[in-house]
Motif scaffolding. Structure first.
Motif, PDB file in Angstrom:
ATOM      1  N   GLU A  25       0.817  -1.216   0.000  1.00 25.86           N
ATOM      2  CA  GLU A  25       0.000   0.000   0.000  1.00 25.86           C
ATOM      3  C   GLU A  25       0.848   1.263   0.000  1.00 25.86           C
ATOM      4  N   TYR A  26       0.328   2.293  -0.651  1.00 22.38           N
ATOM      5  CA  TYR A  26       0.929   3.624  -0.636  1.00 22.38           C
ATOM      6  C   TYR A  26      -0.154   4.617  -0.233  1.00 22.38           C
ATOM      7  N   CYS A  27       0.244   5.711   0.388  1.00 27.95           N
ATOM      8  CA  CYS A  27      -0.742   6.719   0.792  1.00 27.95           C
ATOM      9  C   CYS A  27      -0.114   8.100   0.673  1.00 27.95           C
ATOM     10  N   ARG A  28      -0.950   9.119   0.719  1.00 25.91           N
ATOM     11  CA  ARG A  28      -0.464  10.492   0.550  1.00 25.91           C
ATOM     12  C   ARG A  28       0.030  11.104   1.856  1.00 25.91           C
ATOM     13  N   GLN A  29      -0.358  10.515   2.994  1.00 21.98           N
ATOM     14  CA  GLN A  29       0.059  11.044   4.287  1.00 21.98           C
ATOM     15  C   GLN A  29       1.307  10.324   4.780  1.00 21.98           C
ATOM     16  N   PHE A  30       2.154  11.071   5.486  1.00 26.86           N
ATOM     17  CA  PHE A  30       3.349  10.482   6.084  1.00 26.86           C
ATOM     18  C   PHE A  30       3.078  10.200   7.553  1.00 26.86           C
ATOM     19  N   PHE A  31       3.329   8.963   7.984  1.00 28.92           N
ATOM     20  CA  PHE A  31       3.137   8.570   9.373  1.00 28.92           C
ATOM     21  C   PHE A  31       4.495   8.174   9.969  1.00 28.92           C
ATOM     22  N   THR A  32       4.952   8.964  10.940  1.00 28.43           N
ATOM     23  CA  THR A  32       6.252   8.705  11.545  1.00 28.43           C
ATOM     24  C   THR A  32       6.315   7.317  12.174  1.00 28.43           C
ATOM     25  N   ALA A  33       5.259   6.942  12.907  1.00 29.10           N
ATOM     26  CA  ALA A  33       5.256   5.646  13.597  1.00 29.10           C
ATOM     27  C   ALA A  33       5.371   4.485  12.617  1.00 29.10           C
ATOM     28  N   GLU A  34       4.608   4.557  11.524  1.00 32.04           N
ATOM     29  CA  GLU A  34       4.648   3.468  10.554  1.00 32.04           C
ATOM     30  C   GLU A  34       5.993   3.418   9.832  1.00 32.04           C
ATOM     31  N   THR A  35       6.566   4.589   9.550  1.00 31.58           N
ATOM     32  CA  THR A  35       7.877   4.622   8.904  1.00 31.58           C
ATOM     33  C   THR A  35       8.936   4.031   9.819  1.00 31.58           C
ATOM     34  N   TRP A  36       8.859   4.391  11.102  1.00 27.73           N
ATOM     35  CA  TRP A  36       9.827   3.847  12.069  1.00 27.73           C
ATOM     36  C   TRP A  36       9.707   2.324  12.160  1.00 27.73           C
ATOM     37  N   GLN A  37       8.489   1.829  12.162  1.00 29.20           N
ATOM     38  CA  GLN A  37       8.305   0.381  12.220  1.00 29.20           C
ATOM     39  C   GLN A  37       8.905  -0.313  10.995  1.00 29.20           C
ATOM     40  N   ARG A  38       8.922   0.379   9.858  1.00 29.71           N
ATOM     41  CA  ARG A  38       9.454  -0.224   8.637  1.00 29.71           C
ATOM     42  C   ARG A  38      10.977  -0.226   8.610  1.00 29.71           C
ATOM     43  N   ILE A  39      11.601   0.820   9.145  1.00 29.35           N
ATOM     44  CA  ILE A  39      13.055   0.937   9.000  1.00 29.35           C
ATOM     45  C   ILE A  39      13.828   0.369  10.188  1.00 29.35           C
ATOM     46  N   ARG A  40      13.175   0.191  11.335  1.00 30.42           N
ATOM     47  CA  ARG A  40      13.920  -0.269  12.504  1.00 30.42           C
ATOM     48  C   ARG A  40      14.155  -1.777  12.451  1.00 30.42           C
ATOM     49  N   ILE A  41      15.137  -2.211  13.225  1.00 27.93           N
ATOM     50  CA  ILE A  41      15.407  -3.646  13.359  1.00 27.93           C
ATOM     51  C   ILE A  41      14.499  -4.193  14.450  1.00 27.93           C
ATOM     52  N   HIS A  42      13.672  -5.135  14.117  1.00 29.03           N
ATOM     53  CA  HIS A  42      12.721  -5.686  15.076  1.00 29.03           C
ATOM     54  C   HIS A  42      13.374  -6.797  15.889  1.00 29.03           C
ATOM     55  N   GLY A  43      13.384  -6.632  17.181  1.00 32.50           N
ATOM     56  CA  GLY A  43      13.893  -7.669  18.070  1.00 32.50           C
ATOM     57  C   GLY A  43      12.752  -8.334  18.810  1.00 32.50           C
ATOM     58  N   GLY A  44      13.060  -9.408  19.482  1.00 37.41           N
ATOM     59  CA  GLY A  44      12.040 -10.095  20.260  1.00 37.41           C
ATOM     60  C   GLY A  44      11.638  -9.293  21.486  1.00 37.41           C
ATOM     61  N   LEU A  45      10.417  -9.482  21.954  1.00 42.22           N
ATOM     62  CA  LEU A  45       9.933  -8.782  23.137  1.00 42.22           C
ATOM     63  C   LEU A  45      10.661  -9.289  24.374  1.00 42.22           C
ATOM     64  N   LYS A  46      11.244  -8.373  25.135  1.00 43.68           N
ATOM     65  CA  LYS A  46      11.981  -8.742  26.329  1.00 43.68           C
ATOM     66  C   LYS A  46      11.025  -8.974  27.500  1.00 43.68           C
ATOM     67  N   GLU A  47      11.382  -9.919  28.359  1.00 33.21           N
ATOM     68  CA  GLU A  47      10.543 -10.223  29.524  1.00 33.21           C
ATOM     69  C   GLU A  47      10.391  -9.017  30.433  1.00 33.21           C
ATOM     70  N   TRP A  48      11.419  -8.174  30.476  1.00 35.23           N
ATOM     71  CA  TRP A  48      11.406  -7.037  31.394  1.00 35.23           C
ATOM     72  C   TRP A  48      10.767  -5.781  30.789  1.00 35.23           C
ATOM     73  N   SER A  49      10.240  -5.857  29.590  1.00 37.49           N
ATOM     74  CA  SER A  49       9.730  -4.650  28.920  1.00 37.49           C
ATOM     75  C   SER A  49       8.632  -3.963  29.739  1.00 37.49           C
ATOM     76  N   GLU A  50       7.743  -4.744  30.359  1.00 37.47           N
ATOM     77  CA  GLU A  50       6.658  -4.129  31.143  1.00 37.47           C
ATOM     78  C   GLU A  50       7.164  -3.491  32.427  1.00 37.47           C
ATOM     79  N   VAL A  51       8.340  -3.880  32.879  1.00 36.61           N
ATOM     80  CA  VAL A  51       8.927  -3.240  34.058  1.00 36.61           C
ATOM     81  C   VAL A  51       9.415  -1.834  33.711  1.00 36.61           C
ATOM     82  N   VAL A  52       9.806  -1.641  32.463  1.00 40.56           N
ATOM     83  CA  VAL A  52      10.350  -0.351  32.032  1.00 40.56           C
ATOM     84  C   VAL A  52       9.272   0.553  31.454  1.00 40.56           C
ATOM     85  N   TRP A  53       8.452   0.018  30.552  1.00 40.78           N
ATOM     86  CA  TRP A  53       7.483   0.850  29.838  1.00 40.78           C
ATOM     87  C   TRP A  53       6.074   0.515  30.289  1.00 40.78           C
ATOM     88  N   PHE A  54       5.454   1.430  31.003  1.00 41.32           N
ATOM     89  CA  PHE A  54       4.081   1.239  31.437  1.00 41.32           C
ATOM     90  C   PHE A  54       3.418   2.602  31.618  1.00 41.32           C
TER      91      PHE A  54
END
Length: 213
Positions: A25-54
């Motif tokens: 898909e292509y669209c006329r609007q630019f979405f920072t979040a979606e662009t970041w999800q496309r260019i970043r390296i995706h790692g596995g979810l860490k067990e401690w993630s909920e301890v840090v981000w809540f």
């Protein structure tokens, strides 16, 4: 050759800029979040993630906690590899490590005992790995889990700030003084949520006080 892959040109339609949204898909609007999800390296979810981000977390506290969990704080152990070794500024231990600061050091363990109260559901352990494992695997009530993560992050942040203050020759504080700062910081954060009018947070301050009586 690029000449072998000619595209059809519609001379009756205006030229427009299209942003790539996903694989198809292509669209006329630019979405920072979606662009970041496309260019970043995706790692596995860490067990401690909920301890840090809540939801109730404080960003600067979460960042320092994230660095601590990743063992990326510039402790004496790490700066020693750069030719700048440093002992613990709280108790004089020659090797200042992450695990020592949180909370094997007698000074910081005294602080941790006072500020965490009974929120852990068991006596606090000075061992870093045991504490982090408890926070990631133990079954807590919703309000208790919010508070135990908040006080964990606040304690780490305040300890690190006090450590840096001492490094720059500022007047040292007693564990009881830091405990009051942690307590006030947590209570201010609770108050800022408007917990009394939110069903999911109602009783948050009461749980905090009960854990310290």
């Amino acid at each position: 050759m690029i000449e072998n892959h000619q595209m059809e040109v519609n001379h009756h339609a205006p030229d427009v800029v299209m942003w790539r949204k996903n694989e198809t898909e292509y669209c006329r609007q630019f979405f920072t979040a979606e662009t970041w999800q496309r260019i970043r390296i995706h790692g596995g979810l860490k067990e401690w993630s909920e301890v840090v981000w809540f939801q109730l977390g404080v960003p600067r506290f979460a960042f320092i906690t994230w660095l601590a969990i990743r063992n990326r704080l510039s402790t004496g152990e790490r700066t020693g590899a750069w030719g700048q070794p440093q002992g613990c500024l709280f108790c004089g231990e020659p090797n200042e490590t992450r695990d020592h600061l949180f909370f094997a050091c007698p000074y910081t363990y005294t602080l941790w005992l006072e500020v965490v109260g009974t929120l852990l559901g068991r006596p606090p352990d000075p061992d870093w790995e045991s504490t982090l494992e408890l926070l990631t695997t133990h079954s807590y009530g919703r309000l208790e889990y919010l508070l135990v993560r908040l006080v964990f992050q606040t304690a780490i942040y305040i300890i690190w700030r006090e450590r840096n203050d001492r490094k720059h020759l500022k007047k040292p504080k007693l564990p009881s003084q830091l405990a009051r700062i942690v307590d006030k910081t947590v209570r201010n954060r609770i108050t800022s949520t408007g917990y009394a009018t939110k069903p999911r947070l109602r009783g948050l301050m009461q749980v905090w006080f009960l854990a310290h009586t």
